[in-house]
Design a protein around this motif. Structure first.
Motif, PDB file in Angstrom:
ATOM      1  N   HIS A  51       7.293  -3.973  -3.312  1.00 14.12           N
ATOM      2  CA  HIS A  51       7.156  -5.052  -2.340  1.00 14.12           C
ATOM      3  C   HIS A  51       5.872  -5.828  -2.576  1.00 14.12           C
ATOM      4  O   HIS A  51       4.828  -5.235  -2.851  1.00 14.12           O
ATOM      5  N   GLU A  52       5.951  -7.151  -2.435  1.00 13.79           N
ATOM      6  CA  GLU A  52       4.744  -7.972  -2.452  1.00 13.79           C
ATOM      7  C   GLU A  52       4.041  -7.780  -1.119  1.00 13.79           C
ATOM      8  O   GLU A  52       4.680  -7.716  -0.069  1.00 13.79           O
ATOM      9  N   VAL A  53       2.712  -7.652  -1.153  1.00 12.74           N
ATOM     10  CA  VAL A  53       1.932  -7.487   0.071  1.00 12.74           C
ATOM     11  C   VAL A  53       1.576  -8.886   0.574  1.00 12.74           C
ATOM     12  O   VAL A  53       0.770  -9.583  -0.057  1.00 12.74           O
ATOM     13  N   PRO A  54       2.181  -9.322   1.691  1.00 10.11           N
ATOM     14  CA  PRO A  54       1.931 -10.677   2.185  1.00 10.11           C
ATOM     15  C   PRO A  54       0.451 -10.919   2.478  1.00 10.11           C
ATOM     16  O   PRO A  54      -0.221 -10.093   3.091  1.00 10.11           O
ATOM     17  N   GLY A  55      -0.038 -12.046   1.980  1.00  4.97           N
ATOM     18  CA  GLY A  55      -1.417 -12.440   2.266  1.00  4.97           C
ATOM     19  C   GLY A  55      -2.476 -11.719   1.465  1.00  4.97           C
ATOM     20  O   GLY A  55      -3.659 -12.003   1.606  1.00  4.97           O
ATOM     21  N   LYS A  56      -2.103 -10.787   0.604  1.00  6.25           N
ATOM     22  CA  LYS A  56      -3.090 -10.038  -0.180  1.00  6.25           C
ATOM     23  C   LYS A  56      -3.002 -10.452  -1.646  1.00  6.25           C
ATOM     24  O   LYS A  56      -1.927 -10.448  -2.241  1.00  6.25           O
ATOM     25  N   THR A  57      -4.162 -10.830  -2.210  1.00  8.80           N
ATOM     26  CA  THR A  57      -4.221 -11.208  -3.618  1.00  8.80           C
ATOM     27  C   THR A  57      -5.429 -10.552  -4.265  1.00  8.80           C
ATOM     28  O   THR A  57      -6.352 -10.123  -3.583  1.00  8.80           O
ATOM     29  N   SER A  58      -5.419 -10.519  -5.588  1.00  5.89           N
ATOM     30  CA  SER A  58      -6.567 -10.010  -6.338  1.00  5.89           C
ATOM     31  C   SER A  58      -7.675 -11.056  -6.313  1.00  5.89           C
ATOM     32  O   SER A  58      -7.489 -12.174  -5.828  1.00  5.89           O
ATOM     33  N   ALA A  59      -8.822 -10.716  -6.888  1.00  3.25           N
ATOM     34  CA  ALA A  59      -9.940 -11.652  -6.969  1.00  3.25           C
ATOM     35  C   ALA A  59      -9.549 -12.908  -7.747  1.00  3.25           C
ATOM     36  O   ALA A  59     -10.082 -13.989  -7.502  1.00  3.25           O
ATOM     37  N   GLU A  60      -8.584 -12.781  -8.662  1.00  2.00           N
ATOM     38  CA  GLU A  60      -8.126 -13.920  -9.465  1.00  2.00           C
ATOM     39  C   GLU A  60      -7.009 -14.698  -8.777  1.00  2.00           C
ATOM     40  O   GLU A  60      -6.471 -15.636  -9.334  1.00  2.00           O
ATOM     41  N   GLY A  61      -6.620 -14.280  -7.558  1.00  2.00           N
ATOM     42  CA  GLY A  61      -5.569 -14.968  -6.827  1.00  2.00           C
ATOM     43  C   GLY A  61      -4.165 -14.513  -7.156  1.00  2.00           C
ATOM     44  O   GLY A  61      -3.189 -15.134  -6.740  1.00  2.00           O
ATOM     45  N   VAL A  62      -4.021 -13.405  -7.883  1.00  2.00           N
ATOM     46  CA  VAL A  62      -2.709 -12.884  -8.249  1.00  2.00           C
ATOM     47  C   VAL A  62      -2.164 -12.075  -7.066  1.00  2.00           C
ATOM     48  O   VAL A  62      -2.888 -11.265  -6.485  1.00  2.00           O
ATOM     49  N   PRO A  63      -0.895 -12.281  -6.697  1.00  2.00           N
ATOM     50  CA  PRO A  63      -0.324 -11.520  -5.582  1.00  2.00           C
ATOM     51  C   PRO A  63      -0.392 -10.012  -5.840  1.00  2.00           C
ATOM     52  O   PRO A  63      -0.285  -9.565  -6.978  1.00  2.00           O
ATOM     53  N   CYS A  64      -0.555  -9.245  -4.773  1.00  2.50           N
ATOM     54  CA  CYS A  64      -0.597  -7.785  -4.874  1.00  2.50           C
ATOM     55  C   CYS A  64       0.763  -7.203  -4.507  1.00  2.50           C
ATOM     56  O   CYS A  64       1.467  -7.744  -3.663  1.00  2.50           O
ATOM     57  N   PHE A  65       1.105  -6.113  -5.140  1.00  2.72           N
ATOM     58  CA  PHE A  65       2.370  -5.441  -4.906  1.00  2.72           C
ATOM     59  C   PHE A  65       2.106  -3.979  -4.591  1.00  2.72           C
ATOM     60  O   PHE A  65       1.088  -3.418  -4.985  1.00  2.72           O
ATOM     61  N   GLU A  66       3.061  -3.358  -3.884  1.00  2.00           N
ATOM     62  CA  GLU A  66       2.954  -1.940  -3.601  1.00  2.00           C
ATOM     63  C   GLU A  66       4.337  -1.313  -3.669  1.00  2.00           C
ATOM     64  O   GLU A  66       5.349  -2.006  -3.575  1.00  2.00           O
ATOM     65  N   CYS A  67       4.335  -0.028  -3.834  1.00  2.00           N
ATOM     66  CA  CYS A  67       5.567   0.742  -3.881  1.00  2.00           C
ATOM     67  C   CYS A  67       5.382   1.910  -2.907  1.00  2.00           C
ATOM     68  O   CYS A  67       5.061   3.022  -3.315  1.00  2.00           O
ATOM     69  N   PRO A  68       5.544   1.640  -1.611  1.00  2.00           N
ATOM     70  CA  PRO A  68       5.188   2.634  -0.602  1.00  2.00           C
ATOM     71  C   PRO A  68       5.996   3.925  -0.662  1.00  2.00           C
ATOM     72  O   PRO A  68       5.493   4.975  -0.253  1.00  2.00           O
ATOM     73  N   GLU A  69       7.220   3.880  -1.180  1.00  2.00           N
ATOM     74  CA  GLU A  69       8.044   5.088  -1.240  1.00  2.00           C
ATOM     75  C   GLU A  69       7.741   5.955  -2.462  1.00  2.00           C
ATOM     76  O   GLU A  69       8.253   7.066  -2.575  1.00  2.00           O
ATOM     77  N   ALA A  70       6.935   5.472  -3.389  1.00  2.00           N
ATOM     78  CA  ALA A  70       6.661   6.220  -4.625  1.00  2.00           C
ATOM     79  C   ALA A  70       5.878   7.495  -4.335  1.00  2.00           C
ATOM     80  O   ALA A  70       5.005   7.527  -3.471  1.00  2.00           O
ATOM     81  N   THR A  71       6.206   8.534  -5.071  1.00  2.00           N
ATOM     82  CA  THR A  71       5.480   9.796  -4.970  1.00  2.00           C
ATOM     83  C   THR A  71       4.081   9.589  -5.519  1.00  2.00           C
ATOM     84  O   THR A  71       3.899   8.986  -6.578  1.00  2.00           O
ATOM     85  N   ARG A  72       3.094  10.079  -4.783  1.00  4.02           N
ATOM     86  CA  ARG A  72       1.704  10.012  -5.226  1.00  4.02           C
ATOM     87  C   ARG A  72       1.193  11.435  -5.370  1.00  4.02           C
ATOM     88  O   ARG A  72       1.389  12.255  -4.486  1.00  4.02           O
ATOM     89  N   LYS A  73       0.537  11.689  -6.484  1.00  6.28           N
ATOM     90  CA  LYS A  73       0.014  13.029  -6.749  1.00  6.28           C
ATOM     91  C   LYS A  73      -1.494  12.925  -6.895  1.00  6.28           C
ATOM     92  O   LYS A  73      -1.997  12.145  -7.711  1.00  6.28           O
TER      93      LYS A  73
END
Length: 162
Positions: free
Chosen positions: A131-153
């Protein structure tokens, strides 16, 4: 036929004789077959490592047709470490100098426009959404994405992460 024309342009030449023009594709970095693992890492991945150490999320993606060298570039072999082992070594070496830190790892495969969680428990990898994170971008203005259901170890060393 695909060939790297410049450090950030790849050309695709069609086999169809009727199509006489090459199609250029612009990207951040393009490497020819003569590129070493170290060159690929220092040019394309080391800046992501620096950003991760500043608190940003980082992703390394290898794209290409079957047999083009993605696995070799990412993982490498005993004589030529790939970019992932190099990145983990660099990140953990820096973190060891800090008092408090933590690292979480997710491993995703994107194939045919589907994202699979390769760390999901069970016999088969689980499909997850990005999912794209609405309103959140990197320092260079690139949209940020997340995968909230992904397993994190949570990991404490490069060996655990691999």
């Amino acid at each position: 036929c695909i060939f790297a024309e410049t450090p950030n342009c790849v050309h695709f030449r069609r086999r169809d004789a009727a199509q006489k023009q090459d199609e250029p594709y612009w990207c951040d970095h393009a490497f020819g077959p003569e590129a070493t693992q170290e060159q690929v890492f220092e040019t394309a991945v080391a800046p992501t490592c620096s950003a991760v150490l500043e608190g940003y999320n980082g992703a390394v993606i290898a794209y290409g047709q079957t047999g083009s060298g993605k696995t070799h570039t990412i993982i490498g072999d005993a004589q030529h470490r790939g970019v992932i082992p190099r990145a983990l070594s660099r990140i953990f070496a820096s973190l060891q100098m800090r008092k408090h830190w933590s690292v979480e790892v997710s491993v995703l495969e994107i194939y045919n426009e589907r994202t699979r969680d390769l760390l999901a428990p069970g016999q088969f990898a689980t499909q997850v959404d990005i999912h794209e994170v609405p309103g959140k971008t990197s320092a260079e203005g690139v949209p940020c994405f997340e995968c909230p259901e992904a397993t994190r170890k949570e990991v404490r060393s490069p060996e655990e992460a691999l």
